[in-house]
Structure formats: structure tokens, C-alpha cells
Design a protein around this motif. Structure first.
Motif, PDB file in Angstrom:
ATOM      1  N   LEU A  54      28.048  16.827  17.745  1.00  0.00           N
ATOM      2  CA  LEU A  54      29.091  17.855  17.771  1.00  0.00           C
ATOM      3  C   LEU A  54      29.657  18.121  19.172  1.00  0.00           C
ATOM      4  O   LEU A  54      30.884  18.289  19.298  1.00  0.00           O
ATOM      5  CB  LEU A  54      28.574  19.157  17.139  1.00  0.00           C
ATOM      6  CG  LEU A  54      28.337  19.093  15.627  1.00  0.00           C
ATOM      7  CD1 LEU A  54      27.800  20.421  15.109  1.00  0.00           C
ATOM      8  CD2 LEU A  54      29.600  18.710  14.882  1.00  0.00           C
ATOM      9  N   ARG A 110      38.361  21.497  16.033  1.00  0.00           N
ATOM     10  CA  ARG A 110      37.135  22.126  15.521  1.00  0.00           C
ATOM     11  C   ARG A 110      37.413  23.360  14.664  1.00  0.00           C
ATOM     12  O   ARG A 110      36.741  23.587  13.667  1.00  0.00           O
ATOM     13  CB  ARG A 110      36.210  22.514  16.671  1.00  0.00           C
ATOM     14  CG  ARG A 110      35.727  21.378  17.557  1.00  0.00           C
ATOM     15  CD  ARG A 110      34.517  20.640  17.017  1.00  0.00           C
ATOM     16  NE  ARG A 110      33.365  21.439  16.737  1.00  0.00           N
ATOM     17  CZ  ARG A 110      32.378  21.729  17.595  1.00  0.00           C
ATOM     18  NH1 ARG A 110      32.422  21.253  18.820  1.00  0.00           N
ATOM     19  NH2 ARG A 110      31.370  22.456  17.219  1.00  0.00           N
ATOM     20  N   HIS A 111      38.401  24.193  15.063  1.00  0.00           N
ATOM     21  CA  HIS A 111      38.617  25.462  14.372  1.00  0.00           C
ATOM     22  C   HIS A 111      39.891  25.500  13.529  1.00  0.00           C
ATOM     23  O   HIS A 111      40.083  26.442  12.758  1.00  0.00           O
ATOM     24  CB  HIS A 111      38.647  26.625  15.380  1.00  0.00           C
ATOM     25  CG  HIS A 111      37.368  26.779  16.138  1.00  0.00           C
ATOM     26  ND1 HIS A 111      36.168  27.047  15.527  1.00  0.00           N
ATOM     27  CD2 HIS A 111      37.102  26.683  17.464  1.00  0.00           C
ATOM     28  CE1 HIS A 111      35.206  27.122  16.446  1.00  0.00           C
ATOM     29  NE2 HIS A 111      35.747  26.893  17.636  1.00  0.00           N
ATOM     30  N   ASP A 166      34.926  22.158  11.826  1.00  0.00           N
ATOM     31  CA  ASP A 166      33.760  23.020  11.598  1.00  0.00           C
ATOM     32  C   ASP A 166      33.783  23.630  10.196  1.00  0.00           C
ATOM     33  O   ASP A 166      32.757  23.694   9.515  1.00  0.00           O
ATOM     34  CB  ASP A 166      33.673  24.118  12.657  1.00  0.00           C
ATOM     35  CG  ASP A 166      33.337  23.564  14.041  1.00  0.00           C
ATOM     36  OD1 ASP A 166      33.034  22.355  14.161  1.00  0.00           O
ATOM     37  OD2 ASP A 166      33.378  24.360  15.006  1.00  0.00           O
ATOM     38  N   GLU A 189      31.137  22.925   7.127  1.00  0.00           N
ATOM     39  CA  GLU A 189      30.460  24.000   6.380  1.00  0.00           C
ATOM     40  C   GLU A 189      30.701  23.852   4.878  1.00  0.00           C
ATOM     41  O   GLU A 189      29.778  24.024   4.081  1.00  0.00           O
ATOM     42  CB  GLU A 189      30.948  25.364   6.854  1.00  0.00           C
ATOM     43  CG  GLU A 189      30.436  25.767   8.212  1.00  0.00           C
ATOM     44  CD  GLU A 189      31.040  27.085   8.680  1.00  0.00           C
ATOM     45  OE1 GLU A 189      31.446  27.898   7.822  1.00  0.00           O
ATOM     46  OE2 GLU A 189      31.106  27.288   9.896  1.00  0.00           O
TER      47      GLU A 189
END
Length: 133
Positions: free
Chosen positions: A37, A53-54, A63, A67
Motif C-alpha cells: 500500500l 487512494r481516496h 481504498d 474495503e
């Protein structure tokens, strides 16, 4: 239709055990991904990494996708465990239903079961006096 309860029960146990093995394999793979990561960029200092990532403008990033994937794989493993347990329970229930149906159709077995459930009968005791020689 003939049902082999042992095969059905064993199949259910195999499905359940396979789900446990699947969950362990997913966990190992997730553990292998974790050290990678940081190579996907630092979202605190890099704009491209933050977007990757976001996410941005309502679109999820890596991310969030990770999840979601984790949750989906956990759900899949739990579902297979439940399916395995269900197959075992189905075998048990069908076997019990077949036994109950067989008892209703077979008068000899029905009488034998009724005899087994009866209460204790009185034992007759002779009342004739015994003479001594």
C-alpha cells in the motif's frame, strides 16, 4: 427420488470446510497486499495518490474499493459456511421426515414404536398358597 443422507451430510461439511479454507486464503492474500500500500502513494503529500487512494468528485478510490472487496469476500465465505450448514441440516430434516413417513405407512413399525413408548404393565403375581412338604 432416493437421497443418500451420508453423501449429502458429507457434501455440506465439505462446503463449510471449503469456506473456511477460502477465508484463510483471502486473509493471506490480503496480508500480502498490505505491505504494498505505501507504494501506491502517500495521500497526505501527493495529490495524484490522494485521488487514486481516496477518489474524487464522488467516485470511490482504491481504498474504498479494497474495503468493498474485503467485505464482499467475507460475505462470500460466510455464505458458503451457512450453505454447508444448511445442507447438513436439510439432510437431517429429510431423514427424520422419511423415518416419520415410514412409521406412518408401516403398521408393524408403528405398533413396535407404540409398544416401546408404553408404560410399565403390572406383573401378575400368583395368589395360590405354596404348600410345604
Amino acid at each position: 427420488m432416493r437421497i443418500d443422507h451420508l453423501v449429502m451430510r458429507n457434501s455440506g461439511l465439505e462446503i463449510h470446510d471449503g469456506a473456511i479454507e477460502f477465508a484463510m486464503a483471502v486473509s493471506r492474500t490480503r496480508g500480502d497486499l498490505e505491505p504494498l500500500l505505501p507504494y501506491f502513494g502517500n495521500p497526505d503529500s501527493d495529490e495524484a495518490a490522494r485521488i487514486f487512494r481516496h477518489g474524487t468528485e464522488g467516485h470511490p478510490g482504491f481504498d474504498n474499493a479494497l474495503e468493498d472487496l474485503d467485505q464482499a469476500l467475507r460475505n462470500l465465505a460466510e455464505s458458503y459456511k451457512a450453505i454447508g450448514q444448511g445442507v447438513v441440516a436439510m439432510s437431517t430434516n429429510v431423514k427424520a421426515a422419511e423415518w416419520a413417513s415410514m412409521i406412518d405407512k408401516n403398521a408393524y413399525l408403528k405398533n413396535l414404536i407404540e409398544f416401546a413408548h408404553r408404560g410399565d404393565d403390572e406383573i401378575p403375581v400368583p395368589s395360590t398358597p405354596v404348600e410345604r412338604d
